[in-house]
Design a protein around this motif. Structure first.
Motif, mmCIF file in Angstrom:
data_model
loop_
_atom_site.group_PDB
_atom_site.id
_atom_site.type_symbol
_atom_site.label_atom_id
_atom_site.label_comp_id
_atom_site.label_asym_id
_atom_site.label_seq_id
_atom_site.Cartn_x
_atom_site.Cartn_y
_atom_site.Cartn_z
ATOM 1 N N PHE A 161 11.271 5.284 -14.523
ATOM 2 C CA PHE A 161 11.734 5.232 -13.136
ATOM 3 C C PHE A 161 11.385 3.897 -12.482
ATOM 4 N N TYR A 162 10.236 3.354 -12.832
ATOM 5 C CA TYR A 162 9.807 2.079 -12.236
ATOM 6 C C TYR A 162 10.232 0.857 -13.042
ATOM 7 N N ASP A 163 11.098 1.072 -14.049
ATOM 8 C CA ASP A 163 11.659 -0.054 -14.789
ATOM 9 C C ASP A 163 12.871 -0.582 -14.008
ATOM 10 N N VAL A 165 12.981 -3.473 3.204
ATOM 11 C CA VAL A 165 12.516 -3.812 1.855
ATOM 12 C C VAL A 165 12.741 -2.674 0.855
ATOM 13 N N GLN A 166 12.711 -1.439 1.359
ATOM 14 C CA GLN A 166 12.880 -0.279 0.451
ATOM 15 C C GLN A 166 14.233 -0.280 -0.249
ATOM 16 N N THR A 167 15.240 -0.927 0.382
ATOM 17 C CA THR A 167 16.610 -0.852 -0.144
ATOM 18 C C THR A 167 16.985 -2.066 -0.987
ATOM 19 N N ALA A 202 15.853 -10.776 -3.948
ATOM 20 C CA ALA A 202 15.822 -10.501 -2.507
ATOM 21 C C ALA A 202 14.645 -9.573 -2.176
ATOM 22 N N HIS A 203 14.417 -8.594 -3.065
ATOM 23 C CA HIS A 203 13.274 -7.702 -2.874
ATOM 24 C C HIS A 203 11.970 -8.472 -2.987
ATOM 25 N N ARG A 204 11.891 -9.275 -4.019
ATOM 26 C CA ARG A 204 10.666 -10.029 -4.280
ATOM 27 C C ARG A 204 10.293 -10.919 -3.087
ATOM 28 N N ARG A 262 4.652 2.047 11.468
ATOM 29 C CA ARG A 262 4.865 3.483 11.241
ATOM 30 C C ARG A 262 3.966 4.066 10.144
ATOM 31 N N PRO A 263 3.958 3.456 8.948
ATOM 32 C CA PRO A 263 3.121 4.076 7.903
ATOM 33 C C PRO A 263 1.632 3.961 8.200
ATOM 34 N N THR A 264 1.229 2.974 8.991
ATOM 35 C CA THR A 264 -0.193 2.893 9.317
ATOM 36 C C THR A 264 -0.582 4.058 10.225
ATOM 37 N N PHE A 277 1.899 14.809 0.630
ATOM 38 C CA PHE A 277 2.472 13.914 1.635
ATOM 39 C C PHE A 277 3.872 13.462 1.172
ATOM 40 N N THR A 278 3.951 12.504 0.247
ATOM 41 C CA THR A 278 5.261 12.122 -0.284
ATOM 42 C C THR A 278 5.713 13.177 -1.293
ATOM 43 N N PRO A 279 6.866 13.786 -1.095
ATOM 44 C CA PRO A 279 7.293 14.790 -2.081
ATOM 45 C C PRO A 279 7.929 14.169 -3.327
ATOM 46 N N ILE A 306 0.135 8.675 -8.270
ATOM 47 C CA ILE A 306 1.199 7.925 -7.576
ATOM 48 C C ILE A 306 1.591 8.521 -6.218
ATOM 49 N N PRO A 307 0.593 8.868 -5.385
ATOM 50 C CA PRO A 307 0.959 9.413 -4.070
ATOM 51 C C PRO A 307 1.707 8.396 -3.215
ATOM 52 N N GLN A 308 1.549 7.100 -3.503
ATOM 53 C CA GLN A 308 2.235 6.056 -2.748
ATOM 54 C C GLN A 308 3.123 5.230 -3.684
ATOM 55 N N GLY A 309 3.683 5.895 -4.668
ATOM 56 C CA GLY A 309 4.553 5.236 -5.627
ATOM 57 C C GLY A 309 3.771 4.711 -6.821
ATOM 58 N N GLY A 310 4.499 4.424 -7.911
ATOM 59 C CA GLY A 310 3.846 3.982 -9.135
ATOM 60 C C GLY A 310 4.241 2.561 -9.492
ATOM 61 N N HIS A 366 8.428 -1.304 -6.301
ATOM 62 C CA HIS A 366 8.476 -0.757 -4.944
ATOM 63 C C HIS A 366 7.214 -0.009 -4.553
ATOM 64 N N ARG A 367 6.183 -0.099 -5.361
ATOM 65 C CA ARG A 367 4.947 0.588 -5.011
ATOM 66 C C ARG A 367 4.511 0.186 -3.595
ATOM 67 N N CYS A 368 3.938 1.157 -2.888
ATOM 68 C CA CYS A 368 3.590 0.986 -1.473
ATOM 69 C C CYS A 368 2.766 -0.274 -1.204
ATOM 70 N N ALA A 369 3.255 -1.059 -0.229
ATOM 71 C CA ALA A 369 2.557 -2.286 0.153
ATOM 72 C C ALA A 369 1.230 -1.975 0.847
ATOM 73 N N TRP A 395 -3.764 -0.234 -0.370
ATOM 74 C CA TRP A 395 -5.177 -0.604 -0.205
ATOM 75 C C TRP A 395 -5.616 -0.362 1.225
ATOM 76 N N LEU A 396 -4.716 -0.716 2.160
ATOM 77 C CA LEU A 396 -5.022 -0.496 3.572
ATOM 78 C C LEU A 396 -5.260 1.002 3.830
ATOM 79 N N THR A 397 -4.449 1.833 3.184
ATOM 80 C CA THR A 397 -4.592 3.284 3.344
ATOM 81 C C THR A 397 -5.936 3.758 2.792
HETATM 82 C C1 HEM Z 1 6.499 2.159 0.100
HETATM 83 C C2 HEM Z 1 3.819 6.161 0.655
HETATM 84 C C3 HEM Z 1 1.066 3.849 3.890
HETATM 85 C C4 HEM Z 1 4.086 0.060 3.727
HETATM 86 C C5 HEM Z 1 5.956 3.415 -0.065
HETATM 87 C C6 HEM Z 1 6.443 4.397 -1.001
HETATM 88 C C7 HEM Z 1 5.702 5.516 -0.835
HETATM 89 C C8 HEM Z 1 4.729 5.246 0.183
HETATM 90 C C9 HEM Z 1 5.863 6.820 -1.602
HETATM 91 C C10 HEM Z 1 7.653 4.212 -1.922
HETATM 92 C C11 HEM Z 1 7.306 3.993 -3.334
HETATM 93 C C12 HEM Z 1 8.568 3.876 -4.151
HETATM 94 O O1 HEM Z 1 9.646 3.722 -3.596
HETATM 95 O O2 HEM Z 1 8.505 3.933 -5.367
HETATM 96 C C13 HEM Z 1 2.878 5.897 1.611
HETATM 97 C C14 HEM Z 1 1.929 6.854 2.095
HETATM 98 C C15 HEM Z 1 1.137 6.209 2.999
HETATM 99 C C16 HEM Z 1 1.621 4.835 3.097
HETATM 100 C C17 HEM Z 1 1.815 8.308 1.649
HETATM 101 C C18 HEM Z 1 0.007 6.798 3.775
HETATM 102 C C19 HEM Z 1 0.055 6.909 5.044
HETATM 103 C C20 HEM Z 1 1.595 2.601 4.070
HETATM 104 C C21 HEM Z 1 1.045 1.581 4.926
HETATM 105 C C22 HEM Z 1 1.915 0.519 4.894
HETATM 106 C C23 HEM Z 1 2.986 0.868 4.008
HETATM 107 C C24 HEM Z 1 -0.250 1.716 5.689
HETATM 108 C C25 HEM Z 1 1.852 -0.824 5.582
HETATM 109 C C26 HEM Z 1 0.923 -1.220 6.388
HETATM 110 C C27 HEM Z 1 5.015 0.326 2.754
HETATM 111 C C28 HEM Z 1 6.122 -0.560 2.445
HETATM 112 C C29 HEM Z 1 6.826 0.053 1.389
HETATM 113 C C30 HEM Z 1 6.125 1.294 1.097
HETATM 114 C C31 HEM Z 1 6.452 -1.880 3.119
HETATM 115 C C32 HEM Z 1 8.085 -0.460 0.707
HETATM 116 C C33 HEM Z 1 7.734 -1.150 -0.579
HETATM 117 C C34 HEM Z 1 8.952 -1.595 -1.366
HETATM 118 O O3 HEM Z 1 10.034 -1.028 -1.228
HETATM 119 O O4 HEM Z 1 8.806 -2.533 -2.150
HETATM 120 N N1 HEM Z 1 4.908 3.951 0.641
HETATM 121 N N2 HEM Z 1 2.672 4.702 2.243
HETATM 122 N N3 HEM Z 1 2.763 2.134 3.531
HETATM 123 N N4 HEM Z 1 5.047 1.424 1.939
HETATM 124 FE FE1 HEM Z 1 3.788 3.001 2.021
#
Ligand code: HEM
Length: 417
Positions: free
Chosen positions: A58-60, A84-86, A91-93, A242-244, A289-291, A350-354, A361-364, A367-369
């Motif tokens: 999936f992450y390939d 960035v998610q799309t 362009a993503h990089r 928002r995610p913060t 959290f993320t399903p 991989i609660p925030q992606g792998g 696309h692993r969550c940016a 570490w902050l979380t």
């Molecule tokens: C991407 C979860 C917190 C910024 C993601 C993804 C998940 C996720 C599941 C997508 C992974 C994928 O598409 O394979 C979470 C959860 C968080 C969290 C559960 C807890 C609250 C944060 C925080 C930030 C953040 C604190 C920024 C300050 C991003 C960004 C992406 C992302 C920018 C897009 C990355 C990309 O598409 O390359 N997150 N996240 N997230 N997250 Fe988080």
């Protein structure tokens, strides 16, 4: 010898997804007795898969792209458009580098310092109140901290509304009806607010410090050398805010974990090495959290004898993988010690992606979380005492996202000197 992916017999599974929520893919896998299956969601043929090897493909990025993967209803609430998610490829990089540049150790440390100040202010306020709902309080606290860190001006009288809006976008992701509609309105308001800010930063009316998210995003250049469209810049700055604020969900689950497993309080207080870190990892594994995450097959390929057709939507089962007995011993037990000698595999926890942060696309904000959760553990265990009065702490697995129903009520809060 290629086989087609086994098909689910239901004409469309959207309603079952709404009913089963976090357990949707896992339940279907169990019922069908297979690891991978194809079903229709919103009438769209969709492949659902789970497991470590599934996560690896999936992450390939040669095999999958994100363009076209996000449903309209999720764009209108959770993500916004053209963020960035799309994006894919260079362009993503280019965009992801900008996000990752905000996550350097010094910058994270600065965020934690700012946030520490807000924890202290809020604790003084809580001491004067009989009870508080931790979820609402922490959402506000995080909203103030992330705005201050990001260079986003926030007037006192708007704090409540902004925190609520940033929360509502997340609360809408698995919803239909009023909850979806509230998320849509929240996004409209937030994009207007942040869009205006981007304009004012660019025309010099508002000065923000270099290195902040607001500055970096306002002056970020695309591969063609151009600034981001105002609307896209707003979407990206909201992708930090928002995610913060959403870390509030994990902080509530951390509070719940400590409440239901009080032995860890003492062990952490006596300074047991690394216990805070592994407790936080287990909270991220154990609580929902993320399903799931979605991507589109970039070009036809074969995997384990199955044919993946170009253009097909594929969902990776995040919640299911975090509770997969193949990957975790006694997955439904809360057991932080499982992480003591953990191998750190990027495709299992991989609660925030792998995969990888910069190229994939692993969550940016991972570490902050993690650091923010560790800080919350310190405040909840070492800096205050509190009571947890009788309340409904249960959470539903059919609601996406979910939270203990009471929002975690705490009473008789006192700071520990
Ligand atoms: C991407 C979860 C917190 C910024 C993601 C993804 C998940 C996720 C599941 C997508 C992974 C994928 O598409 O394979 C979470 C959860 C968080 C969290 C559960 C807890 C609250 C944060 C925080 C930030 C953040 C604190 C920024 C300050 C991003 C960004 C992406 C992302 C920018 C897009 C990355 C990309 O598409 O390359 N997150 N996240 N997230 N997250 Fe988080």
């Amino acid at each position: 010898n290629m086989t087609t992916i086994p098909k689910d017999k239901n004409f469309d599974s959207s309603l079952i997804l709404l009913r089963d929520g976090y357990e949707f893919i896992q339940k279907k896998r169990e019922n069908l007795g297979i690891d991978i299956f194809s079903t229709r969601l919103m009438l769209k043929e969709t492949i659902c898969m789970s497991g470590k090897e599934a996560a690896e493909v999936f992450y390939d990025t040669e095999k999958f792209q994100r363009k076209g993967a996000t449903p309209k209803r999720v764009q209108k609430t959770l993500f916004g458009q053209k963020g960035v998610q799309t994006l894919d490829n260079s362009a993503h990089r280019q965009r992801k580098e900008m996000f990752m540049s905000l996550m350097k150790p010094d910058s994270l440390q600065q965020f934690l310092e700012i946030k520490k100040g807000y924890w202290e202010t809020y604790i003084s306020k809580w001491e004067k109140e009989e009870q508080i709902i931790l979820f609402n309080e922490v959402q506000e606290l995080l909203c103030r901290a992330v705005c201050s860190w990001s260079g986003v001006p926030l007037r006192e009288e708007e704090v409540q509304q902004r925190a609520k809006d940033l929360g509502a976008m997340v609360d809408a992701f698995g919803a239909i009806g009023p909850r979806h509609w509230r998320g849509k309105q929240a996004r409209k308001r937030a994009e207007k607010w942040i869009g205006n800010l981007i304009k004012e930063i660019r025309n010099g009316k508002i000065h923000v410090e270099k290195g902040t998210a607001a500055h970096s995003i306002a002056f970020h250049r695309e591969l063609d050398g151009k600034l981001l469209d105002t609307k896209v810049a707003a979407v990206e700055l909201i992708n930090v805010l928002r995610p913060t604020v959403a870390i509030a969900t994990y902080i509530i689950f951390t509070g719940l974990a400590l409440h239901q497993n009080p032995q860890y309080k003492k062990e952490i207080q006596t300074g047991k090495d690394n216990l805070t870190e592994i407790l936080v990892q287990e909270v991220r594994r154990f609580y929902p959290f993320t399903p799931m995450v979605g991507a589109i097959v970039r070009k036809e390929f074969e995997w384990k004898g199955y044919m993946f057709k170009r253009g097909r939507l594929v969902l990776l089962d995040i919640y299911g993988m975090l509770h997969d007995p193949e990957l975790w011993e006694d997955p439904h037990e809360f057991h932080p010690e499982r992480f003591i000698n953990w191998d750190g595999n990027p495709f299992t926890l991989i609660p925030q992606g792998g995969g990888e942060h910069l190229h994939g696309h692993r969550c940016a904000g991972e570490w902050l979380t993690i650091e923010s959760m560790k800080q919350a553990v310190d405040f909840l265990i070492n800096r205050i005492t509190y009571e947890v009065p009788d309340q409904d702490l249960s959470f539903s697995l059919s609601r996406m996202p979910t939270l203990p129903r009471s929002g975690f009520i705490m009473g008789n809060i006192k700071s520990q000197q």
